[in-house]
Design an enzyme around this catalytic site. Structure first.
Site, PDB file in Angstrom:
ATOM      1  CD  GLN A 115     -14.313  -3.212  -0.844  1.00 54.52           C
ATOM      2  OE1 GLN A 115     -13.205  -3.279  -0.300  1.00 54.52           O
ATOM      3  NE2 GLN A 115     -14.556  -3.744  -2.030  1.00 54.52           N
TER       4      GLN A 115
ATOM      5  CD  GLN B  30     -13.918   1.039  -1.551  1.00 54.50           C
ATOM      6  OE1 GLN B  30     -12.723   1.276  -1.422  1.00 54.50           O
ATOM      7  NE2 GLN B  30     -14.350   0.098  -2.366  1.00 54.50           N
ATOM      8  CG  ASP B  31     -18.367   0.082  -0.035  1.00 52.71           C
ATOM      9  OD1 ASP B  31     -18.491   0.854  -0.996  1.00 52.71           O
ATOM     10  OD2 ASP B  31     -18.062  -1.120  -0.155  1.00 52.71           O
TER      11      ASP B  31
ATOM     12  CG  ASP C 218     -18.369   2.605  -5.300  1.00 49.16           C
ATOM     13  OD1 ASP C 218     -18.407   3.500  -6.158  1.00 49.16           O
ATOM     14  OD2 ASP C 218     -17.775   1.520  -5.476  1.00 49.16           O
TER      15      ASP C 218
ATOM     16  NE  ARG D 138     -17.165   2.657  -8.565  1.00 46.19           N
ATOM     17  CZ  ARG D 138     -16.064   1.913  -8.499  1.00 46.19           C
ATOM     18  NH1 ARG D 138     -15.337   1.697  -9.584  1.00 46.19           N
ATOM     19  NH2 ARG D 138     -15.684   1.383  -7.350  1.00 46.19           N
TER      20      ARG D 138
END
Length: 462
Positions: A255, A277-278, A299, A367
């Site tokens: 993250q 990520q993120d 994500d 998701r």
């Protein structure tokens, strides 16, 4: 991450929660008649939704700490339940009015809102949402405005850093209602936070690859996700154009946020957000993005805001071995929140490094991060590298019945819904249903986007 750091961030989030609750009570106190309460419903739910988001972020910051995580969660239980109760009450305004034979007031207001929306030229005022003022539209559509502050690393401006320009934010009334900051070309390696006491900033640069804010904080490096952002915006009414934001921690950092936004009624136009990520944390409130480029792996568009991304490129990058890429992970925790992520008239594309190896690195539209995860993808070109199932579970059957994932009018080789997931929460929308997730009704666009001066589409148009 140290417990001290987790408590620090949690304290800041709870302070923001108090602000949101105070705003809700004060706003409600100004109501003089039934129609006023109806018109306030969505706005108050916006603020209460933010409180839920902050509580969730606070608790998530203590994941992996065992009893401490449970203690923090239990400690916030009463306030979380009270917020949920308030959300449920305001979500039931129409039925409450019906019980008191006041339906006409509600219906009359709804008709007026719809008439205002239908009377707007296709594409909105200059193509932007309606809550942007005439002056702000001019800021975005015309040439570069005269800045109040110029940032230049070569010394040709008043300030060499963005941090210094923000420190000079006026203590009195803003000239023209905004503090305008021009950030000249350069790589700005500084961690920026637009504080809650710095509303109505207009910031612009020389281009998404020329004016770039960068950082490399990551979860692996010891920071909670909330605290990894290279650029964070809290102050309401923030507008930005022609800038780039990146986090260079890489996929190995897990993250690692490039841009975190909780500014209510914020707008990003012709901006770029790069990470893995993120990448983009849409934390809370009404947010609008247009003509942007957003890249990442896992994500990489996530959070619990009411956010619409229009006419933008969504670029899926190569994740670490064994990972799947997921474009969205929306975090709605209460069914009565007004939050969700909407992609409209976008293009979901593979990064050039990912294209040859799609079989090894499956990619999905999203998701469910939280129980009522809400995501709508419509009128978007979806590349064939997206798995035919479209959507990926978070963990087994968790949240598959309560989520709301929807598609409408998408094109491209990845848009065929014949092999999509068969979850209870997934659906293909009709045109009327999809219209509820356009800028007008979903972001209360009539109230604020026209003031920003940026182009936007209010309905199903481009």
């Amino acid at each position: 991450m140290t417990q001290e750091l987790a408590f620090k961030y949690c304290g800041e989030l709870l302070d923001l929660s108090v602000d949101e609750l105070t705003n809700s009570l004060a706003f409600l106190g100004t109501a003089e008649q039934t129609a006023d309460v109806v018109e306030m419903e969505q706005e108050i739910r916006n603020w209460l939704s933010a409180v839920r988001a902050y509580h969730g972020t606070c608790v998530d910051g203590f994941e992996g700490t065992g009893d401490l995580h449970k203690g923090v969660s239990d400690g916030l239980l009463n306030s979380t339940q009270l917020t949920s109760n308030a959300l449920a009450i305001f979500a039931s305004v129409s039925s409450i009015l019906a019980n008191f034979n006041l339906t006409a007031a509600y219906d009359g207001l709804m008709r007026r809102i719809l008439q205002e929306e239908e009377g707007t030229p296709r594409g909105g005022r200059g193509g932007f949402p309606h809550w942007l003022s005439t002056q702000d539209r001019k800021l975005l559509q015309a040439g570069p405005p005269k800045p109040d502050a110029v940032v230049a690393q070569d010394g040709s401006g008043q300030f060499r850093t963005i941090t210094a320009a923000l420190a000079a934010y006026p203590k009195g009334p803003l000239n023209g209602g905004r503090y305008v900051i021009y950030v000249k070309a350069g790589i700005y390696d500084e961690y920026i936070t637009i504080t809650k006491n710095q509303p109505n900033i207009f910031m612009y640069g020389d281009g998404t690859r020329k004016t770039v804010v960068t950082g490399n904080k990551s979860n692996k490096g010891g920071f909670p996700t909330w605290g990894t952002a290279s650029f964070a915006v809290i102050g309401n009414g923030f507008i930005c154009r022609d800038m780039g934001f990146q986090n260079t921690a890489g996929a190995i950092g897990h993250q690692a946020v490039a841009l975190r936004v909780q500014s209510d009624r914020s707008v990003f136009y012709n901006c770029r957000m790069d990470g893995y990520q993120d990448t983009l944390y849409q934390q809370a409130h009404y947010q609008f993005y247009r003509n942007c480029e957003i890249s990442g792996t896992v994500d990489f568009i996530f959070g619990d805001a009411s956010a619409i991304i229009q006419n933008s490129k969504i670029i899926v990058r190569k994740p670490m071995p064994g990972q799947a890429s997921t474009v969205t992970a929306q975090g709605k925790t209460d069914k009565n929140e007004v939050t969700g992520t909407v992609l409209q008239n976008c293009a979901i594309l593979p990064d050039t490094l990912l294209a040859p190896v799609t079989a090894q690195f499956p990619s999905y539209l999203g998701r469910p991060w939280k129980q009522y995860s809400t995501t709508v993808i419509m009128q978007t070109a979806i590349g064939g590298f997206i798995n035919p199932a479209g959507w990926m579970p978070w963990a087994g059957s968790l949240y598959l019945d309560t989520l709301f994932y929807a598609e409408f009018g998408n094109t491209g080789p990845g848009a065929n819904t014949a092999q999509r997931v068969k979850w209870k929460g997934f659906r293909v929308l009709t045109a009327d249903q999809a219209n509820q997730y356009t800028v007008g009704p979903f972001l209360l666009a009539n109230q604020w986007l026209p003031n920003t001066g940026l182009p936007f589409s209010t309905g199903m148009g481009p």
